[in-house]
Design a protein around this motif. Structure first.
Motif, PDB file in Angstrom:
ATOM      1  N   GLN A   1      36.639   4.202  10.716  1.00 43.67           N
ATOM      2  CA  GLN A   1      37.600   3.110  10.801  1.00 43.67           C
ATOM      3  C   GLN A   1      38.078   2.969  12.245  1.00 43.67           C
ATOM      4  O   GLN A   1      37.886   3.857  13.071  1.00 43.67           O
ATOM      5  CB  GLN A   1      38.790   3.388   9.885  1.00 43.67           C
ATOM      6  CG  GLN A   1      38.377   3.514   8.425  1.00 43.67           C
ATOM      7  CD  GLN A   1      39.580   3.698   7.542  1.00 43.67           C
ATOM      8  OE1 GLN A   1      40.373   2.780   7.379  1.00 43.67           O
ATOM      9  NE2 GLN A   1      39.721   4.888   6.970  1.00 43.67           N
ATOM     10  N   ILE A   2      38.719   1.862  12.535  1.00 46.26           N
ATOM     11  CA  ILE A   2      39.172   1.601  13.900  1.00 46.26           C
ATOM     12  C   ILE A   2      40.155   2.675  14.357  1.00 46.26           C
ATOM     13  O   ILE A   2      40.999   3.129  13.590  1.00 46.26           O
ATOM     14  CB  ILE A   2      39.801   0.186  14.035  1.00 46.26           C
ATOM     15  CG1 ILE A   2      40.101  -0.149  15.496  1.00 46.26           C
ATOM     16  CG2 ILE A   2      41.049   0.057  13.164  1.00 46.26           C
ATOM     17  CD1 ILE A   2      38.911  -0.253  16.379  1.00 46.26           C
ATOM     18  N   GLY A   3      39.990   3.078  15.586  1.00 45.30           N
ATOM     19  CA  GLY A   3      40.927   3.975  16.255  1.00 45.30           C
ATOM     20  C   GLY A   3      41.210   3.402  17.630  1.00 45.30           C
ATOM     21  O   GLY A   3      40.328   2.804  18.259  1.00 45.30           O
ATOM     22  N   PHE A   4      42.434   3.550  18.090  1.00 39.30           N
ATOM     23  CA  PHE A   4      42.834   2.990  19.381  1.00 39.30           C
ATOM     24  C   PHE A   4      43.235   4.104  20.329  1.00 39.30           C
ATOM     25  O   PHE A   4      43.871   5.075  19.928  1.00 39.30           O
ATOM     26  CB  PHE A   4      44.012   2.022  19.207  1.00 39.30           C
ATOM     27  CG  PHE A   4      43.700   0.833  18.358  1.00 39.30           C
ATOM     28  CD1 PHE A   4      43.034  -0.262  18.881  1.00 39.30           C
ATOM     29  CD2 PHE A   4      44.068   0.803  17.020  1.00 39.30           C
ATOM     30  CE1 PHE A   4      42.743  -1.363  18.096  1.00 39.30           C
ATOM     31  CE2 PHE A   4      43.790  -0.303  16.226  1.00 39.30           C
ATOM     32  CZ  PHE A   4      43.123  -1.387  16.762  1.00 39.30           C
ATOM     33  N   ASP A   5      42.895   3.952  21.599  1.00 50.05           N
ATOM     34  CA  ASP A   5      43.290   4.909  22.626  1.00 50.05           C
ATOM     35  C   ASP A   5      44.585   4.441  23.287  1.00 50.05           C
ATOM     36  O   ASP A   5      45.118   3.382  22.962  1.00 50.05           O
ATOM     37  CB  ASP A   5      42.175   5.064  23.657  1.00 50.05           C
ATOM     38  CG  ASP A   5      41.037   5.926  23.141  1.00 50.05           C
ATOM     39  OD1 ASP A   5      40.899   6.072  21.908  1.00 50.05           O
ATOM     40  OD2 ASP A   5      40.286   6.453  23.971  1.00 50.05           O
ATOM     41  N   LYS A   6      45.043   5.223  24.253  1.00 50.54           N
ATOM     42  CA  LYS A   6      46.301   4.907  24.933  1.00 50.54           C
ATOM     43  C   LYS A   6      46.150   3.649  25.789  1.00 50.54           C
ATOM     44  O   LYS A   6      45.037   3.247  26.150  1.00 50.54           O
ATOM     45  CB  LYS A   6      46.743   6.083  25.790  1.00 50.54           C
ATOM     46  CG  LYS A   6      45.826   6.346  26.961  1.00 50.54           C
ATOM     47  CD  LYS A   6      46.300   7.527  27.787  1.00 50.54           C
ATOM     48  CE  LYS A   6      45.356   7.724  28.965  1.00 50.54           C
ATOM     49  NZ  LYS A   6      45.785   8.771  29.845  1.00 50.54           N
TER      50      LYS A   6
ATOM     51  N   PHE B   1      41.232   0.844  24.909  1.00 47.87           N
ATOM     52  CA  PHE B   1      39.948   0.981  24.244  1.00 47.87           C
ATOM     53  C   PHE B   1      40.172   1.213  22.756  1.00 47.87           C
ATOM     54  O   PHE B   1      41.161   1.817  22.348  1.00 47.87           O
ATOM     55  CB  PHE B   1      39.154   2.173  24.798  1.00 47.87           C
ATOM     56  CG  PHE B   1      38.539   1.904  26.137  1.00 47.87           C
ATOM     57  CD1 PHE B   1      37.375   1.156  26.240  1.00 47.87           C
ATOM     58  CD2 PHE B   1      39.116   2.397  27.289  1.00 47.87           C
ATOM     59  CE1 PHE B   1      36.799   0.904  27.471  1.00 47.87           C
ATOM     60  CE2 PHE B   1      38.550   2.154  28.529  1.00 47.87           C
ATOM     61  CZ  PHE B   1      37.395   1.400  28.615  1.00 47.87           C
ATOM     62  N   GLY B   2      39.231   0.733  21.984  1.00 49.88           N
ATOM     63  CA  GLY B   2      39.186   1.022  20.554  1.00 49.88           C
ATOM     64  C   GLY B   2      37.774   1.458  20.215  1.00 49.88           C
ATOM     65  O   GLY B   2      36.830   1.168  20.957  1.00 49.88           O
ATOM     66  N   ARG B   3      37.647   2.192  19.103  1.00 50.17           N
ATOM     67  CA  ARG B   3      36.312   2.620  18.718  1.00 50.17           C
ATOM     68  C   ARG B   3      36.223   2.798  17.220  1.00 50.17           C
ATOM     69  O   ARG B   3      37.206   3.095  16.547  1.00 50.17           O
ATOM     70  CB  ARG B   3      35.886   3.904  19.418  1.00 50.17           C
ATOM     71  CG  ARG B   3      36.485   5.176  18.853  1.00 50.17           C
ATOM     72  CD  ARG B   3      37.633   5.608  19.705  1.00 50.17           C
ATOM     73  NE  ARG B   3      38.347   6.778  19.296  1.00 50.17           N
ATOM     74  CZ  ARG B   3      39.497   6.732  18.618  1.00 50.17           C
ATOM     75  NH1 ARG B   3      39.944   5.618  18.141  1.00 50.17           N
ATOM     76  NH2 ARG B   3      40.163   7.826  18.392  1.00 50.17           N
ATOM     77  N   ILE B   4      35.011   2.590  16.726  1.00 46.83           N
ATOM     78  CA  ILE B   4      34.663   2.853  15.332  1.00 46.83           C
ATOM     79  C   ILE B   4      33.411   3.718  15.388  1.00 46.83           C
ATOM     80  O   ILE B   4      32.360   3.276  15.863  1.00 46.83           O
ATOM     81  CB  ILE B   4      34.388   1.559  14.546  1.00 46.83           C
ATOM     82  CG1 ILE B   4      35.619   0.653  14.538  1.00 46.83           C
ATOM     83  CG2 ILE B   4      33.942   1.895  13.116  1.00 46.83           C
ATOM     84  CD1 ILE B   4      35.383  -0.715  13.937  1.00 46.83           C
TER      85      ILE B   4
END
Length: 138
Positions: free
Chosen positions: A49-54, A67-70
């Motif tokens: 699922q989507i995760g977001f960085d600082k 940045f975001g990542r899946i």
């Protein structure tokens, strides 16, 4: 995203309507497990699922970036994690002004920071410290 103003004892919620990714995790994660296998299954569910960085701030443009990542599913659990990587841009008031997928990346840049209007990230080049430098043309 929340902004806390310590001097004013103020907390402000920012909500976004992304077009490329979900706005938040959509599948609930069980945080109580009784085995390593259950733990791994829940971790895979979270990673998919989507995760977001600082937030990263660029002083030259007065924009924030995030940045975001899946993470992609892995056939081999020992294989390195690979992800779809996204970059989100916000103005100085944290209004979303742009979003894009970065298909050339399979992981979020490590310890990224802005310098001279460019995004820098640490990389390992044959066991030596190197930098990847990203420029934005928009």
């Amino acid at each position: 995203m929340y902004r806390f103003e310590a001097g004013q004892d103020s907390l402000q919620l920012f909500e976004f309507d992304f077009s490329l990714v979900p706005n938040e995790k959509e599948i609930p994660i069980n945080n109580k497990v009784s085995s390593q296998d259950q733990f791994q299954a829940e971790m895979e569910k979270a990673r998919g699922q989507i995760g977001f960085d600082k937030l990263l701030f660029d002083e030259e443009t007065n924009h924030f970036y995030r940045f975001g990542r899946i993470y992609l599913p892995r056939e081999d659990k020992e294989a390195p994690l690979k992800a779809q990587v996204f970059l989100f841009a916000f103005d100085e008031n944290l209004n979303l002004i742009g979003e894009t997928e970065i298909p050339d990346l399979d992981k979020v840049p490590s310890s990224a920071f802005f310098k001279d209007g460019k995004l820098w990230s640490y990389v390992n080049v044959e066991d030596e410290l190197g930098f990847a430098v990203f420029t934005f043309d928009f």
